[in-house]
Design a protein around this motif. Structure first.
Motif, short mmCIF file in Angstrom:
data_model
loop_
_atom_site.label_atom_id
_atom_site.label_comp_id
_atom_site.label_asym_id
_atom_site.label_seq_id
_atom_site.Cartn_x
_atom_site.Cartn_y
_atom_site.Cartn_z
N ARG A 105 7.23 -1.72 -18.05
CA ARG A 105 6.27 -2.04 -16.98
C ARG A 105 6.98 -2.63 -15.76
NH1 ARG A 105 0.68 -2.98 -19.37
NH2 ARG A 105 0.37 -4.18 -17.47
N LEU A 106 7.98 -3.47 -15.99
CA LEU A 106 8.70 -4.08 -14.87
C LEU A 106 9.57 -3.05 -14.15
CD1 LEU A 106 9.70 -7.50 -16.48
CD2 LEU A 106 7.82 -7.03 -14.88
N GLN A 140 7.88 -1.22 -11.61
CA GLN A 140 7.63 -2.01 -10.40
C GLN A 140 8.93 -2.30 -9.65
OE1 GLN A 140 5.01 -5.47 -11.28
NE2 GLN A 140 4.69 -4.47 -13.26
N GLU A 166 3.89 -11.29 -16.55
CA GLU A 166 3.71 -10.14 -15.66
C GLU A 166 2.81 -10.48 -14.48
OE1 GLU A 166 2.71 -5.39 -15.74
OE2 GLU A 166 2.01 -6.61 -17.42
N CYS A 167 1.72 -11.19 -14.72
CA CYS A 167 0.81 -11.57 -13.63
C CYS A 167 1.50 -12.48 -12.63
CB CYS A 167 -0.44 -12.25 -14.19
SG CYS A 167 -1.57 -11.12 -15.01
N ILE A 178 4.75 -12.74 -12.01
CA ILE A 178 5.77 -11.97 -11.28
C ILE A 178 5.11 -11.12 -10.20
CG2 ILE A 178 7.42 -10.07 -11.50
CD1 ILE A 178 8.33 -11.36 -14.14
N LYS A 179 4.04 -10.42 -10.55
CA LYS A 179 3.33 -9.60 -9.55
C LYS A 179 2.83 -10.45 -8.39
CE LYS A 179 1.53 -5.82 -12.40
NZ LYS A 179 0.31 -5.23 -12.96
N LYS A 180 2.27 -11.60 -8.71
CA LYS A 180 1.75 -12.50 -7.67
C LYS A 180 2.87 -12.97 -6.74
CE LYS A 180 -0.46 -17.01 -7.25
NZ LYS A 180 -0.86 -18.20 -7.99
N ILE A 205 5.81 -11.57 -6.19
CA ILE A 205 6.33 -10.45 -5.40
C ILE A 205 5.40 -10.15 -4.24
CG2 ILE A 205 6.75 -7.96 -5.47
CD1 ILE A 205 7.99 -8.41 -8.27
N ALA A 206 4.11 -10.14 -4.50
CA ALA A 206 3.14 -9.86 -3.44
C ALA A 206 3.16 -10.92 -2.35
CB ALA A 206 1.73 -9.76 -4.03
#
Length: 153
Positions: free
Chosen positions: A28-29, A32, A139-140, A142-144, A146-147
């Motif tokens: 998944r990473l 991304q 994962e949440c 990391i996504k946050k 990065i955004a």
């Protein structure tokens, strides 16, 4: 480039939690555009795989007395500027190596609270049962991050 470095010892029960989580999240990473480095106990080699412009997530087990399986996030710049207030189970941690070389990486240390350290190749029951939840949190976060913090040219 964004890189996640997982540190831990597969033969010391919960010290392997970062490795197990990174392996579970790796596909998944990668989708991304995050390079996953499973460093195990060879954090020195991992250190030399980092470039000064990388945004780095260090994933490691820690022991601060909090709820086992909880995930703690610390900005690397904050961690680098203060003495360690939690215990990692390595003679010299990746963060200590960064301090030693005066590295100024941008990124975060994500520490996963352990339940049990000792000889064994399996996670404690407490962490094994929480692994899917731990992975979702990581994962949440990391996504946050990065955004919010990373802009691509």
């Amino acid at each position: 480039m964004v890189k996640l470095v997982a540190i831990g010892n597969r033969f010391m029960k919960d010290d392997a939690i970062a490795i197990k989580a990174a392996e579970a999240l790796e596909d998944r990473l990668i989708c991304q555009d995050i390079q996953v480095i499973i460093g195990e106990t060879d954090f020195q080699s991992c250190f030399y795989l980092l470039d000064k412009d990388d945004f780095v997530f260090i994933l490691d087990a820690l022991s601060s007395g909090a709820e086992p399986g909880s995930v703690h996030m610390f900005r690397l710049e904050d961690v680098m500027s203060q003495p360690s207030s939690f215990t990692m189970h390595h003679d010299l941690s990746m963060v200590e190596l960064m301090k030693l070389y005066g590295s100024q990486f941008k990124g975060y240390l994500l520490g996963i609270e352990i339940f049990e350290i000792g000889f064994g190749q399996e996670l404690s029951t407490a962490l094994r049962e929480k692994l899917p939840f731990i992975c979702r949190i990581i994962e949440c976060e990391i996504k946050k991050i990065i955004a919010e913090e990373i802009t691509y040219a």
